[in-house]
Design a protein around this motif. Structure first.
Motif, PDB file in Angstrom:
ATOM      1  N   ARG A  37       0.783  -1.073   0.023  1.00 41.50           N
ATOM      2  CA  ARG A  37       0.031  -0.081  -0.064  1.00 41.50           C
ATOM      3  C   ARG A  37       0.662   1.292  -0.052  1.00 41.50           C
ATOM      4  NH1 ARG A  37      -4.256  -2.740   3.929  1.00 41.50           N
ATOM      5  NH2 ARG A  37      -5.564  -3.562   2.180  1.00 41.50           N
ATOM      6  N   ARG A  38       2.090   1.129   0.770  1.00 37.72           N
ATOM      7  CA  ARG A  38       3.098   2.345   0.590  1.00 37.72           C
ATOM      8  C   ARG A  38       3.400   2.663  -0.792  1.00 37.72           C
ATOM      9  NH1 ARG A  38       8.375   1.790   3.904  1.00 37.72           N
ATOM     10  NH2 ARG A  38       8.658   0.909   1.844  1.00 37.72           N
ATOM     11  N   ASP A  39       3.904   1.444  -1.437  1.00 37.81           N
ATOM     12  CA  ASP A  39       4.454   1.645  -2.744  1.00 37.81           C
ATOM     13  C   ASP A  39       3.073   1.955  -3.730  1.00 37.81           C
ATOM     14  OD1 ASP A  39       6.773   0.748  -1.864  1.00 37.81           O
ATOM     15  OD2 ASP A  39       6.441  -1.361  -2.591  1.00 37.81           O
ATOM     16  N   SER A  41       0.871   4.175  -2.670  1.00 35.99           N
ATOM     17  CA  SER A  41       0.583   5.600  -2.790  1.00 35.99           C
ATOM     18  C   SER A  41       1.514   6.435  -3.492  1.00 35.99           C
ATOM     19  CB  SER A  41       0.419   5.766  -1.195  1.00 35.99           C
ATOM     20  OG  SER A  41       2.113   5.668  -0.520  1.00 35.99           O
ATOM     21  N   GLU A  42       2.743   5.873  -3.835  1.00 34.84           N
ATOM     22  CA  GLU A  42       3.759   6.565  -4.543  1.00 34.84           C
ATOM     23  C   GLU A  42       3.947   6.475  -6.049  1.00 34.84           C
ATOM     24  OE1 GLU A  42       7.409   5.067  -2.639  1.00 34.84           O
ATOM     25  OE2 GLU A  42       6.849   5.942  -0.810  1.00 34.84           O
ATOM     26  N   VAL A  43       2.850   5.781  -6.580  1.00 36.85           N
ATOM     27  CA  VAL A  43       2.725   5.546  -7.995  1.00 36.85           C
ATOM     28  C   VAL A  43       2.017   6.811  -8.546  1.00 36.85           C
ATOM     29  CG1 VAL A  43       1.759   4.305  -9.920  1.00 36.85           C
ATOM     30  CG2 VAL A  43       2.375   2.966  -8.008  1.00 36.85           C
ATOM     31  N   ASP A  44       2.630   7.231  -9.917  1.00 38.60           N
ATOM     32  CA  ASP A  44       2.296   8.501 -10.267  1.00 38.60           C
ATOM     33  C   ASP A  44       0.999   8.390 -11.112  1.00 38.60           C
ATOM     34  OD1 ASP A  44       2.752   7.577 -12.861  1.00 38.60           O
ATOM     35  OD2 ASP A  44       4.582   8.708 -13.016  1.00 38.60           O
ATOM     36  N   ASP A  45       0.093   9.244 -11.605  1.00 43.04           N
ATOM     37  CA  ASP A  45      -1.069   9.176 -12.150  1.00 43.04           C
ATOM     38  C   ASP A  45      -1.064   8.616 -13.374  1.00 43.04           C
ATOM     39  OD1 ASP A  45      -2.556  10.496 -10.130  1.00 43.04           O
ATOM     40  OD2 ASP A  45      -2.295  12.583 -11.036  1.00 43.04           O
ATOM     41  N   ARG A  59      -6.519   6.156  -2.870  1.00 37.22           N
ATOM     42  CA  ARG A  59      -6.818   6.622  -1.476  1.00 37.22           C
ATOM     43  C   ARG A  59      -7.698   5.924  -0.707  1.00 37.22           C
ATOM     44  NH1 ARG A  59      -6.796  11.555  -4.073  1.00 37.22           N
ATOM     45  NH2 ARG A  59      -9.046  11.404  -4.523  1.00 37.22           N
ATOM     46  N   CYS A  62      -5.434   2.477   0.473  1.00 36.61           N
ATOM     47  CA  CYS A  62      -4.494   3.114   1.317  1.00 36.61           C
ATOM     48  C   CYS A  62      -5.012   3.560   2.637  1.00 36.61           C
ATOM     49  CB  CYS A  62      -3.344   4.105   0.567  1.00 36.61           C
ATOM     50  SG  CYS A  62      -2.430   3.891  -0.710  1.00 36.61           S
TER      51      CYS A  62
END
Length: 69
Positions: A37-39, A41-45, A59, A62
């Motif tokens: 989930r942390r990873d 959250s860092e993925v771009d659009d 969102r 996460c």
């Protein structure tokens, strides 16, 4: 000498095995889920669109507690 698990009835042995598995594997699964989930959250659009996800999907995922699937 008898093994403690072999002297227990079958149902108790299965329960004991499950408890041992739960204690050893469950924290690892929870930590892995937290890292995923942390990873995410860092993925771009742009990559999210490739994955078929919206920022709202990310969102929502996460925001879940680590023990929830």
């Amino acid at each position: 000498m008898t093994n403690a698990s072999t002297s227990l009835p079958l149902g108790s042995r299965q329960s004991s095995s499950f408890v041992i598995w739960l204690r050893s594997r469950l924290p690892a699964r929870w930590y892995d889920r937290h890292l995923q989930r942390r990873d995410l959250s860092e993925v771009d659009d742009h990559l999210l669109r490739d994955l078929g996800l919206t920022p709202q999907d990310v969102r929502r995922e996460c925001a879940k507690s680590f023990w929830r699937t």
